[in-house]
Design a protein around this motif. Structure first.
Motif, PDB file in Angstrom:
ATOM      1  N   GLN A   1       0.881  -1.190   0.000  1.00  0.00           N
ATOM      2  CA  GLN A   1       0.000   0.000   0.000  1.00  0.00           C
ATOM      3  C   GLN A   1       0.902   1.219   0.000  1.00  0.00           C
ATOM      4  O   GLN A   1       1.684   1.414   0.923  1.00  0.00           O
ATOM      5  N   LEU A   2       0.766   2.016  -1.053  1.00  0.00           N
ATOM      6  CA  LEU A   2       1.595   3.210  -1.198  1.00  0.00           C
ATOM      7  C   LEU A   2       0.764   4.435  -0.870  1.00  0.00           C
ATOM      8  O   LEU A   2      -0.389   4.582  -1.325  1.00  0.00           O
ATOM      9  N   GLN A   3       1.367   5.314  -0.116  1.00  0.00           N
ATOM     10  CA  GLN A   3       0.707   6.575   0.194  1.00  0.00           C
ATOM     11  C   GLN A   3       0.776   7.502  -1.033  1.00  0.00           C
ATOM     12  O   GLN A   3       1.383   7.182  -2.052  1.00  0.00           O
ATOM     13  N   ALA A   4       0.135   8.660  -0.908  1.00  0.00           N
ATOM     14  CA  ALA A   4       0.098   9.605  -2.023  1.00  0.00           C
ATOM     15  C   ALA A   4       1.498  10.029  -2.417  1.00  0.00           C
ATOM     16  O   ALA A   4       2.281  10.483  -1.558  1.00  0.00           O
ATOM     17  N   GLN A   5       1.835   9.794  -3.692  1.00  0.00           N
ATOM     18  CA  GLN A   5       3.124  10.181  -4.283  1.00  0.00           C
ATOM     19  C   GLN A   5       4.314   9.543  -3.544  1.00  0.00           C
ATOM     20  O   GLN A   5       5.414  10.087  -3.551  1.00  0.00           O
TER      21      GLN A   5
END
Length: 1478
Positions: free
Chosen positions: A1422-1426
């Motif tokens: 899961q990647l956060q924004a940018q």
């Protein structure tokens, strides 16, 4: 035939009545003359008996006599001879004209409504505009068939004036009244003298007239007593003596004059004599003389026709064709006396004054006297005349019965032996002559005829028919054709009059009688009488065809009056048939009118032609119409009716005539002569207005009105604004375009609102413009009215002194209401006299065209100018001119040419548009006003003229050219608030407020570049921040209205201003129409005219130049060092931009080559950083059909730049390929960038903000709203807002000189990976869609596409390009690989990495060998924004070789969406690794 007042039975009974002679003494005549009447005239109103009479026939049967009328005339009344009879009948017909004001008679015949009455002259001719309304109103009246009283008058006078003949006894005298006054000394002696006089006249043989019925004539003795003077007792005693002497049945005492003439002056008594004495001129010499004078005036057409054109004269003779010398008859008893008291001599009428007062009659008689006269005639008839007739019938019957036993042969022998009066027998030819056989008075055949006539006179028609039938046989056997024809005629009439119709009407008797009278006996009078009787009988039996045939047969050349009357009656027969024969009616009315004209009956001729015109008009029988209208005009002019004559000739000229040019010229000369005569009469009567002229045809609806002065033309390099001229054709779409431009600029000048009294400017008004409002004109500025004339003739028309008619009401509009300051003024009087008036010129200067020629069948335009000098309301009424025919080549007999120049006018009456808004307007026919000729003259306003200097006509696509524009105020009022709006705002710019305006003159700027240029070597891009507001852009939209800066905001009277104007060639090749609308106001606000506009249309021919294609690609390289230095905010901040430039010019304009001198960018988020082309590839020259490709690196704008309070500013970055940098952030480059045509797709955001989406969003659930936001986030990952500006120079050879052209092209990058082009693609034609009557279903929420979802994650593999491994020692080679994942969105993203995928792509198969990933083969992150995440992997190789490491598959989805939205992310470029064995 026409309807008559009397029935046919009454007409026949009144035509044949018992004749009674009167012989008066001088004293008796004096008594009756007190009443201005002779004794026969005194009795005439009472000659019809009101009670029934009785007598017995030879069979002793009672015969009832109803409505008997007797004829009482003087014994010396002379029957007129044939010429005299014709003259009397002509006067009787002429006097009897249709009375004015009587109800019109309408005959509905098929599709025609024929108005036949006194109003025919008005209702049938073309100039009577309300004739249809008149017919509609009168068709509901009880009058449906026409009456012709002139024909009845003719017929009555004809029968009354028929001379007595030898072959019949109907007009012979049966009795004689001997009248003696009671004041005589010895009345009985006077009676004896009168009796002897009567006996001498009858039996001496000296006199041919009068004729007596029987030898033993009834003598009736009348004692006339004057009550006002005579002794009544003496009169009674004399009467008693008379009864003893003559018997009570043979004498009568008549008492009259109950009052004196003086006492009757105050009391009005009825005048029963007027209807008899005024009815016919034969019994009224005074009226006869007056009518003769009038007819002489009407019929004296020679002098009038001499003035008319000889080429069009008809055969109207100057003298009456029936005016013959009157022979005297010495055998008449009145010719040897100087003056007889018993005669009414009408052969020598004395010329009296033209106006004769009507003499009152019967002034000494009271109503009791009327009753006494009526009683006297009743006593005379019932006690004297009827018994005398009864006795003679019996005597004649006894004589005939006594001869019945004799055989026919013996009877014939007896006639031969004892007849004693027959002439010797003649041959057959002689026997068929009227004088071939004469009978003595005692002949048995004449006795039978006498008995038949006596029975006919007392209405015993059955016995009369038997006697006529017997006599007819005898006459035919003797070949006495005149006698036989008379018996046949009366036998037929007797058979018709018999009650109960015991036998059918023998029409063949009448036909034989007419033929015999006309062909054998040559007696047209008797033939005419027989024809009139037979026609009336046929008409009563509805046999109109037979009646018409009979009447037509009786027409001949010997008598025009008779022929005219009979032809008219025949025409009425055709119209009264069961199936009306309308065209035959019209044709015979034309023939009747022609014969009336030859007979001198001009009024009746005019009436006939007008009735016939009702049928011929509007039926495309143009030659017939022309003939009829020409004749109507001739007759009307002869009858002193110049207005009707002018209207008739007018109708000939205004229609499309098929006449020859010579005939049309003759018609025109006659019309002008009649018109001039009518105008002279009008001027003498004091009428000031000029009459209407029909030529040339004025097309009022095509009138155009132009407001404004004539503009100055181009001077040298100056090109004047085109504005509006009368030479331009009206274009509805273009007019709507100008209106929309004005509606754009007005709110801009009025703080965003449109004034309530806003009225779009209309400089030229025509039939297609909106003319419901009063147009506005400016004082001291001309008004030009363009009139369209059409010459329908084949001859030229020359107009002179042509000017406009107007009326003007001065008003002062300085106040809020604008009150009237003077009376209405008009130039009608001055225009009619062609005189100039200095006072009028101070109000309105009116142009006069000296000469205006319209060629044959030509449509020509005349432009007339008015120059108002004062404010107020103007109304253009019409046009006035002289119509001249001097060029027509008049003949020698025509009047002088100066008489052919007439002055007249034509009104300008324009019908407005049909109203069709409300229900009442749709159901009725109503029209709105048309105000184009009613301008309001407003106070002075500024007047602007615009000139363009060095304005090109051809440009390359995207070419930048610097021109100059000059504004000149040519009025005496300063102007302000100068603005311009255009249909192509991207085509021009006046520069920004901060732009450098040097050089300040066109000459100084001739060889200068249009751009601001700096000497800078190629390096990293020069960056500048620019606010759109500095270039007039607010709210993200390009400026539609541009305000032009003025010195101190005002351009004074006579001042001029020159400012530069930069132009850019359109992006699409072809001819482009550029429209400019200049708006300006006066410094003084007026209530009427708030602003003015000036229009200009320029045509630019654009030629092809360059085609620019650009593509944006995301950079996959992220070096660790850079990332750490820039920080997390600089993630995903680079992009590659590929620019492909192609020279598509085909050397059309002499272009040799293009140089790409600079590539600039403009954006709020991105900027070009540097050019990454190979260092040696610096050549940017492109010849025809050559292409070049440039690659640039683009980076995001710095954070401090974006957050420095200039969020709305644009970053301009310039990358010059040469040594000169063009500052793209200044005028004109930045101006044209902000004025560029925006692409059809929205530039910001991923969701359209249309009305339907707005409505949909309000109804969304929170879940749907969340999905919509996520969709927006996904779309933004692949969107980019970056505009590329390619600046170029072109080298052109023109006139052996090399010119340098420069320009710029714009490309807007919106999506990563999507190619865009500078050339706008042609729009596909929209297919026809069906009309929908239900609201459209709201479209579903648009989901992001697979391509958009594939841009959520950017991947990059980091590994050594070459790796050495000793495979002989160690069979497995393991290489560390780093997978870098970068979240490109602004939301959390769930990522799945699958390492088990085996590639099957052809590119991968080319690489031999395979490898495998060791360790965990599937990851879920899961990647956060940018966020940028690095994942360490290990690849295991089994042998040396070249391998592709780009096999991992990456699936991504937003954290809040379902797993169905997982999308495979775009793989990186092939990652090749070389494994070496050592």
């Amino acid at each position: 035939m026409a309807q008559c007042v009397q029935s046919v039975q009454e007409f026949i009974q009144d035509s044949f009545v018992p004749m009674v002679a009167v012989l008066c003494s001088e004293d008796a005549e004096r008594v009756t003359r007190k009443n201005n009447l002779s004794f026969p005239e005194l009795l005439r109103p009472f000659c019809r008996l009101t009670s029934e009479g009785h007598l017995r026939d030879p069979n002793n049967q009672v015969v009832v006599v109803k409505g008997l009328r007797i004829s009482v005339t003087g014994i010396n009344t002379k029957p007129p001879q044939t010429p005299e009879l014709q003259r009397l009948l002509s006067q009787a017909v002429s006097v009897c004209q249709p009375p004015e004001g009587s109800p019109a008679n309408v005959i509905t015949a098929g599709d025609y409504d024929l108005n036949i009455s006194d109003r025919t002259v008005k209702a049938s001719v073309p100039w009577y505009s309300d004739w249809k309304e008149t017919i509609t109103q009168l068709s509901s009246s009880k009058y449906y068939t026409a009456t012709t009283p002139w024909f009845e008058t003719y017929r009555e006078n004809f029968f009354q004036s028929m001379p007595a003949s030898e072959h019949e006894f109907l007009s012979h005298y049966l009795a004689c009244m001997l009248v003696v006054s009671s004041c005589e000394a010895v009345p009985t002696e006077q009676f004896l003298k009168l009796s002897q006089e009567q006996h001498r006249i009858q039996h001496s043989g000296e006199y041919t007239f009068p004729k007596w019925f029987i030898p033993n004539t009834l003598k009736y003795y009348v004692l006339l007593h004057d009550i006002s003077e005579g002794d009544e007792q003496r009169a009674d005693s004399v009467y008693e003596d008379m009864k003893q002497r003559y018997g009570p049945q043979g004498c009568y005492l008549l008492k009259i004059n109950s009052r004196s003439d003086a006492t009757g002056a105050d009391e009005q008594m009825p005048d029963p004599w007027s209807q008899y004495l005024h009815k016919t001129s034969i019994h009224n010499p005074e009226l006869y003389e007056e009518s003769a004078v009038n007819n002489a005036v009407e019929n004296n057409v020679g002098a009038v026709e001499d003035c008319l054109d000889s080429a069009a004269k008809d055969d109207i003779s100057k003298s009456h064709p029936l005016q013959l010398d009157q022979p005297t008859d010495t055998c008449y008893p009145g010719n040897d006396r100087s003056q007889s008291a018993n005669s009414v001599d009408m052969t020598r009428p004395q010329k009296q004054s033209s106006v004769t007062p009507v003499t009152p009659r019967g002034t000494c008689l009271t109503l009791n006297d009327h009753d006494r006269i009526r009683q006297f005639l009743q006593e005379f008839t019932f006690r004297g005349l009827l018994p005398h007739i009864e006795k003679n019938i019996r005597q004649l019957n006894d004589q005939l019965v006594s001869r019945k036993g004799l055989s026919r042969s013996l009877f014939s022998a007896t006639k031969k032996l004892f007849g004693g009066g027959k002439v010797p027998e003649k041959s057959i030819a002689d026997l068929k002559n009227t004088a071939g056989l004469l009978y003595p008075s005692e002949a048995p055949e004449l006795q039978i005829r006498k008995m038949a006539d006596l029975c006919f006179l007392v209405q015993h028609y059955e016995l009369a028919y038997n006697c006529y039938h017997t006599a007819k046989k005898d006459f035919l056997s003797d070949q006495a054709m005149l006698y036989a024809a008379g018996s046949l005629e009366m036998a037929a009439v007797s058979a018709f009059l018999q009650s109960g119709a015991p036998r059918p009407y023998p029409a063949h008797y009448m036909e034989t009688a007419i033929q015999t009278y006309r062909d054998v006996c040559k007696n047209m009078l008797l033939a005419e009488r027989c024809c009139l009787l037979s026609a009336e009988i046929s008409k009563s039996q509805a046999k109109y065809s037979e009646a018409a045939t009979l009447l037509i047969k009786m027409t001949s050349e010997d008598c025009d009056l008779r022929s005219a009357l009979l032809l008219e009656q025949a025409a009425h027969c055709f119209i009264n048939m069961r199936t009306p024969m309308v065209r035959k009616f019209a044709f015979h009315m034309i023939l009747a009118g022609h014969r009336f004209s030859k007979a001198g009956q001009k009024r009746h001729a005019l009436r006939c032609y007008c009735q016939a015109l009702q049928v011929y008009k509007g039926k495309c029988w143009t030659l017939a119409e022309d003939h009829i209208n020409f004749t109507i005009g001739r007759q009307s002019f002869t009858l002193r009716q110049p207005e009707n004559a002018v209207a008739a000739f007018r109708h000939i000229l205004i229609n499309d005539s098929k006449q020859s040019a010579v005939q049309q010229a003759a018609f025109l000369r006659e019309y002008l002569y009649v018109y001039k005569s009518n105008t002279t009469c009008s001027q003498l009567s004091g009428e000031a207005s000029l009459p209407q002229l029909p030529l040339p045809c004025l097309h009022s609806s095509q009138t155009r009105v132009f407001f404004g002065h004539e503009r100055r033309l181009a001077e040298g390099e100056k090109q004047a604004a085109t504005h509006v001229t009368l030479d331009q054709e009206y274009d509805r779409d273009l007019s709507q375009l100008w209106r929309e431009l004005e509606e754009q600029v007005v709110p801009a000048a009025n703080r965003g609102t449109v004034p309530v009294a806003f009225q779009p400017s209309q400089c030229c008004l025509n039939s297609q413009t909106d003319n419901l409002r009063y147009p506005l004109a400016v004082v001291e500025e001309p008004i030009i009215v363009e009139l369209v004339f059409r010459n329908p003739l084949k001859v030229p028309l020359v107009l002179s002194a042509l000017s406009l008619l107007w009326k003007f009401t001065p008003k002062d509009f300085s106040g809020p209401q604008g009150g009237t300051i003077g009376e209405t003024i008009t130039n009608e009087k001055e225009a009619a006299s062609s005189k100039e008036n200095a006072d009028l010129n101070d109000i309105m200067d009116t142009q006069v065209i000296p000469e205006f020629t319209v060629s044959p069948e030509e449509t020509k335009v005349a432009r007339l100018r008015l120059l108002p000098r004062k404010t107020g309301e103007l109304h253009v009424l019409g046009v006035v001119y002289n119509l001249d025919t001097t060029d027509l080549g008049s003949s020698e007999d025509s009047p002088p040419s100066e008489l052919m120049c007439v002055r007249g006018q034509q009104n300008l009456e324009i019908q407005g548009p049909r109203l069709n808004m409300t229900k009442e307007e749709k159901t009725s026919v109503s029209y709105g006003p048309d105000r184009r000729l009613d301008p309001i003259i407003t106070p002075p306003m500024p007047l602007l003229e615009v000139f363009f200097i060095n304005f090109p006509t051809g440009l390359l696509c995207g070419e930048i050219r610097k021109a100059w524009v000059e504004f000149v105020n040519v009025s005496a009022v300063p102007l302000t608030s100068l603005r311009v709006a255009s249909t192509h705002p991207e085509f021009f710019t006046f520069g920004s407020a901060t732009s450098d305006l040097t050089p300040v003159t066109p000459t100084a700027a001739e060889h200068c570049s249009a751009y601001k240029t700096l000497a800078t070597p190629p390096s990293v891009a020069a960056v500048a921040l620019v606010s759109p507001a500095a270039f007039g852009v607010t709210g993200g939209d390009r400026p539609a209205v541009t305000e032009i800066p003025l010195s101190r905001g005002v351009l004074g009277p006579g001042e001029a201003l020159q400012i530069p104007l930069w132009l850019r060639g359109p992006d699409r090749e072809g001819v482009h129409e550029i429209n400019f609308l200049f708006y300006y106001e006066s410094t003084e606000k007026t209530a009427k005219l708030s602003h003015r506009v000036l229009r200009h249309t320029a045509f630019i021919c654009a030629s092809r130049s360059l085609n620019v294609r650009a593509t944006a690609s995301r950079s996959n390289t992220l070096q660790g060092g850079e990332r750490e230095q820039r920080g997390t905010e600089e993630k995903n901040s680079s992009m590659l931009v590929f620019v492909d430039v192609e020279n598509i010019n085909t050397s059309e304009a002499g272009v040799r080559e293009f140089h790409i001198v600079q590539v600039s960018s403009s954006s709020r988020q991105w900027k070009l950083h540097k050019c990454i082309n190979p260092a040696g590839d610096k050549d940017s020259k492109l010849a025809s059909r050559e292409r070049g490709k440039l690659c640039f690196r683009a980076t995001r704008c710095r954070t401090e730049e974006a957050t420095s309070g200039a969020v709305e500013k644009y970053t301009f970055a310039d990358l010059n390929l040469g040594n000169d940098q063009i500052v793209s952030s200044t005028t004109p480059c930045a101006d044209f960038f902000f004025r560029r045509s925006l692409p059809p797709e929205p530039r910001r955001g991923g969701v359209s903000t249309g009305g339907a989406n707005q409505m949909r969003r309000h109804s969304l659930t929170p879940q749907n709203t969340n999905e919509d936001c996520m969709t927006s986030i996904i779309k933004k990952c692949s969107e980019v807002e970056l505009d590329i500006i390619v600046l170029w120079k072109a080298y052109v050879v023109e006139d052996n000189k090399q010119l340098i052209l420069e320009g710029q092209l714009h490309v807007a990058l919106q999506t990563i990976g999507k190619e865009v082009c500078s050339l706008s693609q042609k729009e596909e034609t929209q297919e026809m869609v069906l009309l929908k009557f239900k609201p459209d279903v709201l479209p579903p929420i648009s989901k992001p596409s697979l391509e958009q979802l594939s841009h959520l994650i950017k991947t990059c593999l980091h590994y050594p390009e070459s790796y050495d491994h000793p495979f002989p020692q160690k069979s497995l080679c393991m290489v560390p690989v780093t997978l870098t994942l970068s979240n490109c969105s602004l939301a959390q993203v769930d990522v799945i990495i699958d390492l088990r995928h085996k590639t099957t792509s052809p590119e991968s198969l080319e690489v031999h060998g395979s490898f495998t990933w060791l360790g965990q083969t599937q990851y879920k992150l899961q990647l956060q924004a940018q966020e940028v995440y690095r994942l360490s992997l290990k690849a295991c190789f089994f042998q040396a070789g070249v391998y592709n490491l780009g096999t991992p598959r990456v699936f991504a989805k937003l954290a809040q969406t379902s797993a169905m939205c997982e999308t495979s992310q775009q793989s990186a470029m092939p990652a090749l690794i070389i494994i070496n064995s050592v």
